[in-house]
Design an enzyme around this catalytic site. Structure first.
Site, PDB file in Angstrom:
ATOM      1  CB  ALA A   1      28.271 -22.762 -39.512  1.00  0.00           C
TER       2      ALA A   1
ATOM      3  CD  GLN B   1      44.902 -18.776 -30.038  1.00  0.00           C
ATOM      4  OE1 GLN B   1      45.408 -17.743 -29.647  1.00  0.00           O
ATOM      5  NE2 GLN B   1      45.624 -19.851 -30.317  1.00  0.00           N
ATOM      6  N   GLY B   2      41.373 -15.370 -31.470  1.00  0.00           N
ATOM      7  CA  GLY B   2      40.787 -14.099 -31.932  1.00  0.00           C
ATOM      8  C   GLY B   2      39.445 -13.875 -31.283  1.00  0.00           C
TER       9      GLY B   2
ATOM     10  CD  GLU C   1      41.519 -10.531 -33.992  1.00  0.00           C
ATOM     11  OE1 GLU C   1      41.253 -11.021 -35.096  1.00  0.00           O
ATOM     12  OE2 GLU C   1      41.259 -11.098 -32.922  1.00  0.00           O
TER      13      GLU C   1
ATOM     14  CG  HIS D   1      44.004 -19.542 -40.009  1.00  0.00           C
ATOM     15  ND1 HIS D   1      43.965 -20.166 -38.780  1.00  0.00           N
ATOM     16  CD2 HIS D   1      43.247 -18.412 -39.880  1.00  0.00           C
ATOM     17  CE1 HIS D   1      43.233 -19.444 -37.939  1.00  0.00           C
ATOM     18  NE2 HIS D   1      42.768 -18.392 -38.595  1.00  0.00           N
TER      19      HIS D   1
ATOM     20  NE  ARG E   1      38.593 -16.307 -41.964  1.00  0.00           N
ATOM     21  CZ  ARG E   1      39.143 -16.094 -40.780  1.00  0.00           C
ATOM     22  NH1 ARG E   1      38.763 -15.057 -40.043  1.00  0.00           N
ATOM     23  NH2 ARG E   1      40.085 -16.899 -40.321  1.00  0.00           N
TER      24      ARG E   1
ATOM     25  CB  SER F   1      36.074 -17.473 -39.733  1.00  0.00           C
ATOM     26  OG  SER F   1      36.785 -17.528 -38.536  1.00  0.00           O
ATOM     27  CG  LEU F   2      34.685 -17.962 -34.328  1.00  0.00           C
ATOM     28  CD1 LEU F   2      35.048 -17.539 -32.906  1.00  0.00           C
ATOM     29  CD2 LEU F   2      34.280 -19.433 -34.342  1.00  0.00           C
TER      30      LEU F   2
END
Ligand code: SIN
Length: 487
Positions: free
Chosen positions: A13, A45-46, A109, A319, A354, A359-360
Site C-alpha cells: 500500500a 503467498q497466495g 482460492e 493472519h 476477508r 489484501s495485496l
C-alpha cells in the site's frame, strides 16, 4: 520547494502510493520501521485477486461481499473489484504476476467462485511484488527512504503535516499517509512478522481518528504446526489445486461442506481448530505439486517435509486484521492531513472476513487511490509541524507477554463471554504499552459483540444476529458505539 508527503510503511500500500505520487512529481518521504523480513507484504503467498476476462468485477464483488458476512460495504467492494484489473496491469507488464498468457493458470482460492488469483511464478507473490515496488521506489530520486520508527504525528492547529521519529528527527510535509499494516503480529502464533503491532492505529487514535472492527482478526487455517519453529503458512492455493484437509484417521474434515476445502476462510479455520489433529495433504496430487509451488516445496524441504508425500500438521494462526482506522473510499480519515491505506485502514472492503488474496489487492488499489486523493488535496495553510501529542517511552512499543497470551487465549479462533470478561479485569489502559492498549480495545469490542460473525466466533452466541450488523467504533474521548451498516 514543494513540501513532501510522508508515507509511513513500505508494504504494497505504502509503496504503491509513494511511487504514484513521485511519478506525478510530488516529493515523498517513505518511513519504515523495518526492512524485509519485517514487512508483512513480503510474506504474502497466495496472490492478487483480479477479475480478468471472462471473469467479471461483479462476480468478484459478489464473492467478496458474501464472505464479508454482512459487514462489507458494496461501494468500497465495487471500487476494489472494478479497479483490480488496472491496478495489477503494471505488475503483469513488469513480469511480477503471471496468467495464462505467460504459461501459468489463475489460481483458485477459498471463497472464490472461480479461479482468479494472479501470482508470482514461484508462488511467493508478496515477495515478488515487494521487490518490484521497492526497486522502483528506491530508483526514484523524488522518494527519500528512511528506516526509522514514527513515534508521534505533528502538525499545525488545523492539520497533520508530518511525523516525529524515534531518532528525534521531525519530518515536516504537506500530510501523512499511514500504510503501516495491521496488528496480527501481536499474536504469539501468527503468519505476520512481529513488527505488525498496530502502531498506525495508535497514532491515528491520538489525533481523533475512528477505529472500527477491532474484534475481527482473521485466522489463516493452514499454518504448519511444529513445536519450536516459526509458523510457515501453507497457502490456500494448495487447497485450490486439490489438497485436502484430513484428521488423524484420514477423514476429510470438510467433506460435508458444499465447498469442501474451498469453504470461506472463517469456516475452514473453525473446522481446523475443532479437529484435535488436522493435516493438509497433497500426497494424492503426485510429484507435480512440487513444481506448482516451488518456493513452498523448498521451504518445506528445508524443514524436512515433502509436499508431495507428507501429511502436514496444521493449525490456524492470526493472519490479517480486518479492523483499522476508518477511512472513506480515498483513504481520508476525517483528520485533516491524515490518510490511511492498506491493512491499517478499515475501508469497508473486508467486513467480518476477508476474501483470500484481496489484501495485496486492497493495498495496491487503495494505495493508488490515496495518491490521487493526496495530490488533489489542498496543502495545509501552515508550515508548522509541532508535536500533536507526546511521544511515549521506547518501552511502549514492545509487546507485553500478558497481551500476547490474552490474545491467544481470549481472542483466538473461538471466544466466550467468561474468558473475555475475565481478561477484561486486567488494567489494560493503565499499563503504558501499545499492545495492552490495543488488547483492551479488542476485548471491549469482542465482549460487546454477542453474536458470531465471520472471524468473530462466539461459543456462547453461535448465531449471526442482525442487531449486530454494524461496526463497533472506538474514538478517543467517546464510548464504544455500534454504527449500523449504511449509517
Ligand atoms: C494464502 O496464500 O493462503 C494467503 C493469501 C491471503 O491471505 O489472501
Amino acid at each position: 520547494m514543494t513540501r513532501p508527503v510522508i508515507v509511513v510503511g513500505a508494504g504494497v500500500a505504502g509503496l504503491s502510493a509513494a511511487v504514484a505520487m513521485a511519478r506525478a512529481g510530488q516529493p515523498v518521504v517513505v518511513v519504515t520501521k523495518a526492512e524485509p523480513p519485517g514487512i508483512n507484504t513480503f510474506h504474502a503467498q497466495g496472490g492478487i485477486a483480479a477479475a480478468l476476462w471472462p471473469d467479471t468485477a461483479a462476480e468478484h464483488a459478489a464473492d467478496t461481499l458474501r464472505v464479508a458476512r454482512g459487514l462489507g460495504h458494496p461501494a468500497a467492494v465495487a471500487v476494489l473489484t472494478e479497479s483490480a484489473p488496472a491496478a495489477v496491469a503494471e505488475l503483469m507488464a513488469g513480469g511480477v504476476l503471471t496468467d495464462e498468457s505467460n504459461g501459468v493458470d489463475r489460481a483458485q482460492e477459498a471463497g472464490h467462485s472461480r479461479p482468479r488469483v494472479l501470482h508470482a511464478k514461484d508462488g511467493f507473490t508478496g515477495r515478488a511484488v515487494w521487490h518490484y515496488l521497492a526497486r522502483v521506489a528506491k530508483a526514484d530520486e523524488r522518494i527519500r527512504w528512511i528506516t526509522d520508527q514514527v513515534v508521534a504525528l505533528c502538525g499545525s492547529d488545523s492539520a497533520i503535516t508530518g511525523v516525529y521519529l524515534a531518532s528525534r528527527e521531525t519530518i515536516a510535509g504537506r500530510g501523512v499517509v499511514l500504510a503501516s499494516g495491521g496488528y496480527a503480529g501481536l499474536y504469539p502464533w501468527s503468519t505476520n512478522p512481529d513488527t505488525a503491532t498496530g502502531d498506525g492505529l495508535w497514532l491515528a487514535y491520538q489525533v481523533g481518528a475512528q477505529l472500527a472492527d477491532l474484534e475481527f482478526v482473521q485466522f489463516h487455517p493452514t499454518v504448519l504446526k511444529e513445536a519450536g519453529r516459526p509458523p510457515l503458512l501453507l497457502t490456500e492455493a494448495l487447497r485450490g489445486a486439490g489438497a485436502w484437509l484430513v484428521d488423524e484417521d484420514e477423514q476429510r474434515i470438510l467433506a460435508d461442506h458444499p465447498w469442501g476445502e474451498l469453504a470461506p476462510r472463517d469456516e475452514v479455520a473453525k473446522a481446523v481448530w475443532r479437529t484435535a489433529r488436522a493435516y493438509l495433504t497433497a500426497a494424492h496430487l503426485g510429484p507435480g505439486i512440487r513444481k506448482a509451488f516451488p518456493a513452498l516445496a523448498e521451504a518445506l524441504a528445508e524443514r524436512g517435509w515433502d509436499l508431495a508425500r507428507d501429511r502436514l500438521p496444521v493449525r490456524p494462526a492470526a493472519h490479517f486484521a480486518m479492523g483499522g482506522i476508518v477511512t472513506d473510499l480515498w483513504g481520508a480519515t476525517g483528520v485533516p492531513g491524515l490518510w490511511a491505506v492498506g491493512e491499517v485502514a478499515a475501508s469497508g472492503v473486508h467486513g467480518a472476513n476477508r476474501l483470500a488474496s484481496n489484501s495485496l489487492l486492497e493495498g495496491r488499489v487503495f494505495g493508488l487511490r490515496v495518491a490521487e486523493a493526496v495530490l488533489g488535496a489542498e496543502g495545509p495553510s501552515s508550515d508548522k509541524c509541532g508535536l500533536a501529542f507526546a511521544p511515549p517511552d521506547p518501552a511502549f512499543w514492545i509487546p507485553t507477554s500478558v497481551a500476547r497470551q490474552t490474545l491467544d487465549q481470549a481472542l483466538g479462533v473461538i471466544r466466550t463471554q467468561t474468558t473475555l470478561e475475565d481478561a477484561q479485569n486486567y488494567p489494560w489502559h493503565a499499563m503504558g504499552h501499545l499492545s495492552d492498549w490495543l488488547t483492551g480495545l479488542m476485548l471491549e469490542a469482542a465482549v460487546k459483540r454477542q453474536e458470531s460473525r465471520g472471524a468473530h466466533c462466539r461459543d456462547d452466541y453461535p448465531a449471526t444476529d442482525d442487531r449486530w450488523r454494524g461496526h463497533l467504533v472506538h474514538q478517543k474521548g467517546h464510548p464504544l458505539k455500534l454504527v449500523p451498516i449504511g449509517k
